[in-house]
Design a protein around this motif. Structure first.
Motif, PDB file in Angstrom:
ATOM      1  N   UNK A 277       2.187   9.819  -1.649  1.00 23.07           N
ATOM      2  CA  UNK A 277       2.145  11.278  -1.753  1.00 23.07           C
ATOM      3  C   UNK A 277       2.698  11.808  -3.069  1.00 23.07           C
ATOM      4  N   UNK A 278       3.157  10.909  -3.935  1.00 27.13           N
ATOM      5  CA  UNK A 278       3.699  11.323  -5.236  1.00 27.13           C
ATOM      6  C   UNK A 278       2.575  11.869  -6.124  1.00 27.13           C
ATOM      7  N   UNK A 279       2.774  13.001  -6.800  1.00 28.00           N
ATOM      8  CA  UNK A 279       1.706  13.584  -7.613  1.00 28.00           C
ATOM      9  C   UNK A 279       1.517  12.916  -8.973  1.00 28.00           C
ATOM     10  N   UNK A 280       2.431  12.020  -9.370  1.00 29.38           N
ATOM     11  CA  UNK A 280       2.366  11.465 -10.731  1.00 29.38           C
ATOM     12  C   UNK A 280       2.150   9.943 -10.737  1.00 29.38           C
ATOM     13  N   UNK A 281       3.032   9.202 -10.075  1.00 28.46           N
ATOM     14  CA  UNK A 281       3.012   7.736 -10.191  1.00 28.46           C
ATOM     15  C   UNK A 281       1.667   7.106  -9.831  1.00 28.46           C
ATOM     16  N   UNK A 282       1.137   7.366  -8.637  1.00 30.17           N
ATOM     17  CA  UNK A 282      -0.137   6.705  -8.300  1.00 30.17           C
ATOM     18  C   UNK A 282      -1.286   7.137  -9.200  1.00 30.17           C
TER      19      UNK A 282
END
Length: 459
Positions: A145-150
């Motif tokens: 659910x991370x907006x940056x890492x994935x």
């Protein structure tokens, strides 16, 4: 047509028989083997599932693979053009375009899962892969659910794929496959040995190789059938595209059998890597899709609790292995669309590969964000990621596979099919009539059953 345009359409060939096998096996060997196969085995009875799976690969997967090889090598073009050449002005040409679209869409959302593998490598290197079972659950939920890492890792894995694809068939795909496939096997064997030496590992080995026939039912048959098509990359355009780079001397039947054997071997080794360790620490074999990213890090930590450095190394190697498997499949998926754009738009390979990389990165970004970072990408109870998975996996793949069987078995002249099957009479082709029977009757019916079962219309 200008000479420059003709040059752009010249077909490359794989440089060696080993290159053919490793590259095409790399297309088949991916997350479907190392991620999906173990949890499908765990959910469907262990050894009985494997027996049925191997039978499905031999009787159904290989004929479908040969069919795509025939279309690709005969057409000597990207998947869409290959079907168009053979189908002429008939509606059958649409199958090729649908195959290219399927591969293109899968590339986008598949890269998200491949990106998670890279994040887990990084997390292992910096010491974040240790903690309680709840920690691993929370870690994966937070990552997805991370907006940056994935998003970042999705773009990185597609960027790596681009760097391979832009170098062409021999210098890019074949060279990378010759490096990555042996490395994948070595890593797999190292982890299998480590897992099988754990106390209580024999329970996991028995689960994989001692069949309990009371667990056989229609669901197990259909699950094994579906997994055989999924893991062999059938109907994604990959096999057809790679076959367009085969030489006229390539034995299509032998190549299909060798690739199927490698595919089954990797899948079974993946089970030997996972279940002995899981049973060693008392983890349920039917942990489902979460097995790889949530259950296994905890399993490795517990299994090698008295030797933490070994647990750390095994965990790290496992996610390197997973990333390699994902990358070999991404290469083939990417090549499907790259070959299409290059030949249909008459542009250079680098420009075509860049178009595919940018557009699939956009798809991957939106699919990743739909898993929790942005709520507006959810429709009718499914995230955008889930919709891509559903449409391609449960609709496009069986439809393309079914239509390809009908096209080969009932539409194409049998002489053309036989010529490709026997390398224009230089091979005996003893199994040609058996192959034709399977592709005309057995394979279409099997795929139809998969399709109806996936849609909940067949219980």
């Amino acid at each position: 047509m200008r000479k420059s345009e003709i040059a752009k359409l010249e077909r490359a060939n794989f440089g060696s028989k080993l290159g053919v096998i490793l590259a095409t096996a790399g297309s088949a060997v991916g997350l479907g083997n190392v991620w999906r196969f173990p949890y499908m085995t765990g959910e469907n009875g262990g050894a009985v599932f494997i027996i049925i799976y191997v039978a499905c690969v031999l009787l159904l997967g290989i004929p479908c693979m040969i069919s795509e090889f025939i279309i690709g090598r005969s057409g000597r073009a990207n998947t869409a053009r290959a079907y168009r050449k053979l189908a002429g002005n008939s509606p059958w040409a649409f199958i090729g375009y649908m195959g290219v679209l399927t591969g293109f869409l899968i590339t986008g959302y598949y890269a998200v899962v491949a990106g998670w593998c890279l994040q887990y490598i990084w997390a292992s290197l910096i010491g974040h892969m240790s903690g309680s079972p709840e920690y691993f659950q929370q870690y994966f939920t937070s990552l997805a659910s991370d907006p940056v890492k994935p998003v970042l890792w999705t773009v990185i894995i597609l960027g790596i794929t681009y760097l391979i694809i832009e170098h062409g068939v021999r210098d890019g795909i074949e060279r990378a496959s010759k490096l990555m496939m042996p490395t994948l096997f070595i890593l797999l064997l190292v982890i299998v040995v480590a897992a099988c030496m754990l106390p209580g590992a024999e329970k996991g080995i028995n689960f994989l190789f001692k069949p309990d026939f009371s667990k056989i039912n229609s669901d197990v048959f259909l699950a094994a059938l579906g997994q055989s098509f999924y893991s062999l990359s059938i109907a994604m355009g990959c096999l057809c595209t790679y076959a367009s780079y085969f030489s006229k001397q390539t034995n299509l039947t032998n190549s299909a059998v060798q690739i199927a054997v490698i595919d089954c071997l990797v899948a079974i080794l993946a089970g030997l890597m996972i279940f002995p360790a899981a049973f060693s620490v008392g983890v349920n074999p039917d942990s489902g899709p979460s097995l790889i990213f949530i259950t296994l890090p905890n399993v490795f930590q517990q299994a090698f609790g008295t030797m933490p450095i070994v647990g750390y190394i095994v965990s790290l190697l496992f996610f390197v292995l997973l990333s390699l498997a994902a990358l070999t499949s991404l290469m083939s998926l990417h090549e499907v669309s790259t070959a299409f754009f290059q030949e249909e738009m008459l542009i250079t390979r680098k420009k075509a590969a860049l178009i595919v990389t940018i557009s699939t990165s956009i798809i991957g970004v939106f699919c990743s964000l739909s898993l929790g970072a942005v709520n507006c990408f959810e429709f009718f109870g499914k995230t955008l990621f889930d919709w891509f998975d559903f449409i391609t996996g449960q609709i496009f793949l069986p439809v393309v596979g079914f239509l390809t069987c009908i096209f080969i078995g009932w539409f194409l002249p049998h002489k053309l099919v036989r010529d490709e099957f026997t390398n224009w009479g230089t091979l005996r082709g003893r199994f040609f009539h058996f192959y034709l029977f399977l592709i005309k009757y057995v394979c279409p019916l099997a795929i139809l059953f998969i399709f109806l079962h996936q849609l909940g219309l067949l219980k």
